[in-house]
Write a protein that holds these residues in place. Structure first.
Motif, PDB file in Angstrom:
ATOM      1  N   ALA A 322       0.829  -1.205   0.000  1.00 37.13           N
ATOM      2  CA  ALA A 322       0.000   0.000   0.000  1.00 37.13           C
ATOM      3  C   ALA A 322       0.867   1.260   0.000  1.00 37.13           C
ATOM      4  O   ALA A 322       2.031   1.243   0.409  1.00 37.13           O
ATOM      5  N   ASP A 323       0.286   2.349  -0.452  1.00 41.09           N
ATOM      6  CA  ASP A 323       0.991   3.644  -0.513  1.00 41.09           C
ATOM      7  C   ASP A 323       0.738   4.397   0.792  1.00 41.09           C
ATOM      8  O   ASP A 323      -0.093   5.302   0.848  1.00 41.09           O
ATOM      9  N   GLY A 324       1.435   3.988   1.851  1.00 43.95           N
ATOM     10  CA  GLY A 324       1.249   4.605   3.160  1.00 43.95           C
ATOM     11  C   GLY A 324       1.258   3.549   4.256  1.00 43.95           C
ATOM     12  O   GLY A 324       1.581   2.384   4.021  1.00 43.95           O
ATOM     13  N   GLU A 325       0.891   3.958   5.468  1.00 36.37           N
ATOM     14  CA  GLU A 325       0.957   3.059   6.620  1.00 36.37           C
ATOM     15  C   GLU A 325      -0.423   2.537   7.007  1.00 36.37           C
ATOM     16  O   GLU A 325      -1.363   3.306   7.205  1.00 36.37           O
ATOM     17  N   SER A 326      -0.536   1.234   7.128  1.00 35.27           N
ATOM     18  CA  SER A 326      -1.765   0.582   7.570  1.00 35.27           C
ATOM     19  C   SER A 326      -1.600   0.150   9.024  1.00 35.27           C
ATOM     20  O   SER A 326      -0.496  -0.134   9.483  1.00 35.27           O
ATOM     21  N   VAL A 327      -2.718   0.096   9.748  1.00 33.72           N
ATOM     22  CA  VAL A 327      -2.712  -0.337  11.136  1.00 33.72           C
ATOM     23  C   VAL A 327      -3.658  -1.522  11.268  1.00 33.72           C
ATOM     24  O   VAL A 327      -4.831  -1.437  10.886  1.00 33.72           O
ATOM     25  N   ILE A 328      -3.145  -2.627  11.795  1.00 36.95           N
ATOM     26  CA  ILE A 328      -3.928  -3.847  11.967  1.00 36.95           C
ATOM     27  C   ILE A 328      -3.910  -4.225  13.445  1.00 36.95           C
ATOM     28  O   ILE A 328      -2.835  -4.418  14.026  1.00 36.95           O
ATOM     29  N   ARG A 329      -5.091  -4.330  14.038  1.00 35.41           N
ATOM     30  CA  ARG A 329      -5.195  -4.704  15.456  1.00 35.41           C
ATOM     31  C   ARG A 329      -5.819  -6.095  15.555  1.00 35.41           C
ATOM     32  O   ARG A 329      -6.874  -6.347  15.000  1.00 35.41           O
ATOM     33  N   GLU A 330      -5.166  -6.968  16.302  1.00 38.84           N
ATOM     34  CA  GLU A 330      -5.620  -8.350  16.494  1.00 38.84           C
ATOM     35  C   GLU A 330      -6.200  -8.493  17.901  1.00 38.84           C
ATOM     36  O   GLU A 330      -5.496  -8.265  18.893  1.00 38.84           O
ATOM     37  N   THR A 331      -7.475  -8.849  17.983  1.00 38.76           N
ATOM     38  CA  THR A 331      -8.147  -8.936  19.283  1.00 38.76           C
ATOM     39  C   THR A 331      -8.560 -10.361  19.647  1.00 38.76           C
ATOM     40  O   THR A 331      -9.051 -10.588  20.756  1.00 38.76           O
ATOM     41  N   ILE A 332      -8.369 -11.319  18.742  1.00 34.08           N
ATOM     42  CA  ILE A 332      -8.868 -12.675  18.973  1.00 34.08           C
ATOM     43  C   ILE A 332      -7.782 -13.585  19.545  1.00 34.08           C
ATOM     44  O   ILE A 332      -7.980 -14.239  20.573  1.00 34.08           O
ATOM     45  N   PHE A 333      -6.628 -13.642  18.911  1.00 32.35           N
ATOM     46  CA  PHE A 333      -5.526 -14.488  19.368  1.00 32.35           C
ATOM     47  C   PHE A 333      -4.300 -13.644  19.671  1.00 32.35           C
ATOM     48  O   PHE A 333      -3.962 -12.718  18.925  1.00 32.35           O
ATOM     49  N   GLU A 334      -3.593 -14.004  20.745  1.00 31.82           N
ATOM     50  CA  GLU A 334      -2.500 -13.155  21.212  1.00 31.82           C
ATOM     51  C   GLU A 334      -1.209 -13.322  20.436  1.00 31.82           C
ATOM     52  O   GLU A 334      -0.334 -12.458  20.493  1.00 31.82           O
ATOM     53  N   ASN A 335      -1.042 -14.408  19.678  1.00 36.71           N
ATOM     54  CA  ASN A 335       0.222 -14.646  18.975  1.00 36.71           C
ATOM     55  C   ASN A 335       0.052 -14.702  17.462  1.00 36.71           C
ATOM     56  O   ASN A 335       0.734 -15.477  16.801  1.00 36.71           O
ATOM     57  N   ARG A 336      -0.848 -13.892  16.925  1.00 37.61           N
ATOM     58  CA  ARG A 336      -1.153 -14.074  15.518  1.00 37.61           C
ATOM     59  C   ARG A 336      -0.462 -13.074  14.600  1.00 37.61           C
ATOM     60  O   ARG A 336      -0.967 -12.730  13.543  1.00 37.61           O
ATOM     61  N   PHE A 337       0.720 -12.626  14.981  1.00 30.93           N
ATOM     62  CA  PHE A 337       1.524 -11.798  14.080  1.00 30.93           C
ATOM     63  C   PHE A 337       2.838 -12.503  13.738  1.00 30.93           C
ATOM     64  O   PHE A 337       3.801 -11.863  13.328  1.00 30.93           O
ATOM     65  N   MET A 338       2.890 -13.824  13.891  1.00 30.04           N
ATOM     66  CA  MET A 338       4.148 -14.533  13.644  1.00 30.04           C
ATOM     67  C   MET A 338       4.545 -14.535  12.177  1.00 30.04           C
ATOM     68  O   MET A 338       5.690 -14.838  11.843  1.00 30.04           O
ATOM     69  N   HIS A 339       3.594 -14.196  11.303  1.00 31.14           N
ATOM     70  CA  HIS A 339       3.932 -14.104   9.882  1.00 31.14           C
ATOM     71  C   HIS A 339       4.691 -12.818   9.560  1.00 31.14           C
ATOM     72  O   HIS A 339       5.325 -12.726   8.510  1.00 31.14           O
ATOM     73  N   ALA A 340       4.620 -11.822  10.451  1.00 30.47           N
ATOM     74  CA  ALA A 340       5.247 -10.520  10.160  1.00 30.47           C
ATOM     75  C   ALA A 340       6.744 -10.635   9.885  1.00 30.47           C
ATOM     76  O   ALA A 340       7.237 -10.074   8.889  1.00 30.47           O
ATOM     77  N   PRO A 341       7.541 -11.335  10.724  1.00 31.20           N
ATOM     78  CA  PRO A 341       8.968 -11.450  10.417  1.00 31.20           C
ATOM     79  C   PRO A 341       9.249 -12.131   9.080  1.00 31.20           C
ATOM     80  O   PRO A 341      10.231 -11.790   8.405  1.00 31.20           O
ATOM     81  N   GLU A 342       8.393 -13.086   8.688  1.00 28.10           N
ATOM     82  CA  GLU A 342       8.595 -13.753   7.411  1.00 28.10           C
ATOM     83  C   GLU A 342       8.278 -12.821   6.238  1.00 28.10           C
ATOM     84  O   GLU A 342       8.960 -12.834   5.215  1.00 28.10           O
TER      85      GLU A 342
END
Length: 431
Positions: A322-342
């Motif tokens: 995207a052309d800019g910064e997006s914000v994603i908030r996860e409220t269901i599972f506490e460890n669901r950003f493990m794909h970010a480093p990949e």
């Protein structure tokens, strides 16, 4: 272990038929324990998870027959007699949802011994709500050496069950158990997902008396016995959203059929906000994107009909361009950003703090070796690879095989350059 290799840059053009919902199919299979007559499930996905549950059901006494009918794949499940009420750890640990055989075993036989499921990569996902619901229905529950010992020698009885927070699995489990309980059961703060409605529709076809499925209050009037039925598994809304996002990521025009737009309306709204063209149709949708940069989006995952946590990783992949910064908030599972480093290995710029991820869009991604950490993370990396320059190889794709049927075939039919590499250094399957 298999890997999937994607050469990015090919625009997608074509049609993808959506399969039956994994999250619904496995609970419908468990419902076969409630009757001694055949339950025929049509529009069945062929997945690792359905195979896992099939193996467990066979251990309990169910005959499981996979056939191809005039309308596609079917599974016929017949439990004339429950030959064992024990679900061992070696089978339950392979898939958490197999824990939901506890309620049907208890309702039909008055006893069950089921292993507690193992840990989960994306969060704790405790089963305490499941057990409290069964206790409310009159079950005696004991925990010993990693197993749940449940007894209801006089049968289950209707009760008021009020969940402190929305739980899809616990709602489904309560539905399964209450169908054969004496009297009326009322479930408060019930989950409203389409898969809940699908399970209730199947149980009603089997002779259950369930009202209010898909709303926060569900009423079940228990019956003495259930009969066999034929039921079509509802379309997979997560697969629908995943291929919609794949089309948006790669660009081009893809028509998705055998699905429903209302199942993913929260996603489609955010995709349109990002600048993706969505054409809603009676049997699905058409997704178009013709090369322009995407707009950044802010979103928060929520229980249905909110934005599905199972589509968060895939949407993050889209927002990396995207052309800019997006914000994603996860409220269901506490460890669901493990794909970010990949994703960052492909050149994405993602900053994670607690339950919030900030994704600063880049002009391009570059292919690299990446590793899947869970089911939805694995497919987010495939989506990113469709747009990355060069080759992306995704390892540990057994995660992906749990929930996506013929993924390489469906994407390659639309022009994606994707292939499976069998085993370590093994033979490649060209798609």
């Amino acid at each position: 272990m298999d890997r999937i290799a994607i050469t990015g840059g090919a625009r997608l053009q074509g049609e993808i038929a959506i399969s039956g919902a994994k999250n619904s199919a496995i609970k419908l299979m468990a419902a076969s324990l409630l009757t001694d007559e055949p339950l025929r499930l049509t529009n069945m996905p062929r997945l690792a998870d359905t195979r896992f549950l099939g193996a467990l059901l066979r251990r309990l006494g169910t005959e499981v027959e996979e056939v191809n009918g005039p309308d596609g794949p079917q599974t016929v499940l017949t439990t004339g007699e429950i030959t064992s009420a024990i679900a061992p750890y070696d089978l339950v640990r392979q898939m958490r949802a197999s824990f939901n055989v506890l309620g049907p075993l208890l309702a039909r036989t008055g006893q069950a011994k089921v292993s507690l499921p193992g840990g989960c990569a994306i969060g704790a996902r405790p089963v305490d709500l499941h057990l409290k619901a069964l206790e409310a229905l009159g079950a005696q529950i004991d925990l010993h050496e990693g197993y749940v010992y449940a007894q209801a020698p006089r049968g289950l009885k209707g009760a008021q069950i009020d969940f402190p927070f929305v739980s899809v699995g616990a709602t489904e489990h309560a539905l399964l158990a209450a169908a054969l309980a004496r009297g009326e059961t009322v479930i408060g703060n019930a989950a409203c997902e389409p898969e809940i409605v699908d399970l209730a529709d199947c149980l009603n076809a089997m002779g259950a008396r369930i009202e209010g499925a898909g709303t926060p209050v569900v009423r079940i009037l228990g019956v003495d016995r259930l009969k066999g039925a034929t039921h079509a598994v509802v379309a997979d809304r997560i697969e629908t959203g995943t291929y919609a996002l794949a089309a948006a990521m790669a660009g081009g025009e893809v028509r998705l059929t055998n699905t429903r737009t209302d199942f993913v309306e929260s996603l489609l709204t955010k995709m349109e906000e990002a600048g993706v063209e969505v054409e809603r149709r009676a049997d699905g949708m058409v997704i178009r994107r013709n090369g322009h940069r995407l707009a950044p989006v802010e979103l928060t995952t929520d229980p249905y009909p909110g934005f599905a946590t199972d589509l968060q990783a895939q949407f993050m992949a889209l927002m990396t361009l995207a052309d800019g910064e997006s914000v994603i908030r996860e409220t269901i599972f506490e460890n669901r950003f493990m794909h970010a480093p990949e994703l960052m290995r492909l050149g994405a710029e993602v900053a994670v703090a607690g339950g919030e991820a900030r994704v600063k869009g880049v002009e391009r991604l570059t292919g690299a070796p990446v590793m899947a950490t869970d089911l939805r993370a694995s497919v987010s990396l495939v989506i990113a690879g469709l747009a990355a320059q060069g080759e992306t190889t995704v390892s540990r794709v057994y995660h992906l095989d749990r929930g996506f049927e013929r993924l390489e075939e469906k994407l390659s039919a639309c022009g994606a350059q994707i292939r499976r590499i069998r085993g370590e250094g093994g033979q490649e399957d060209e798609e």
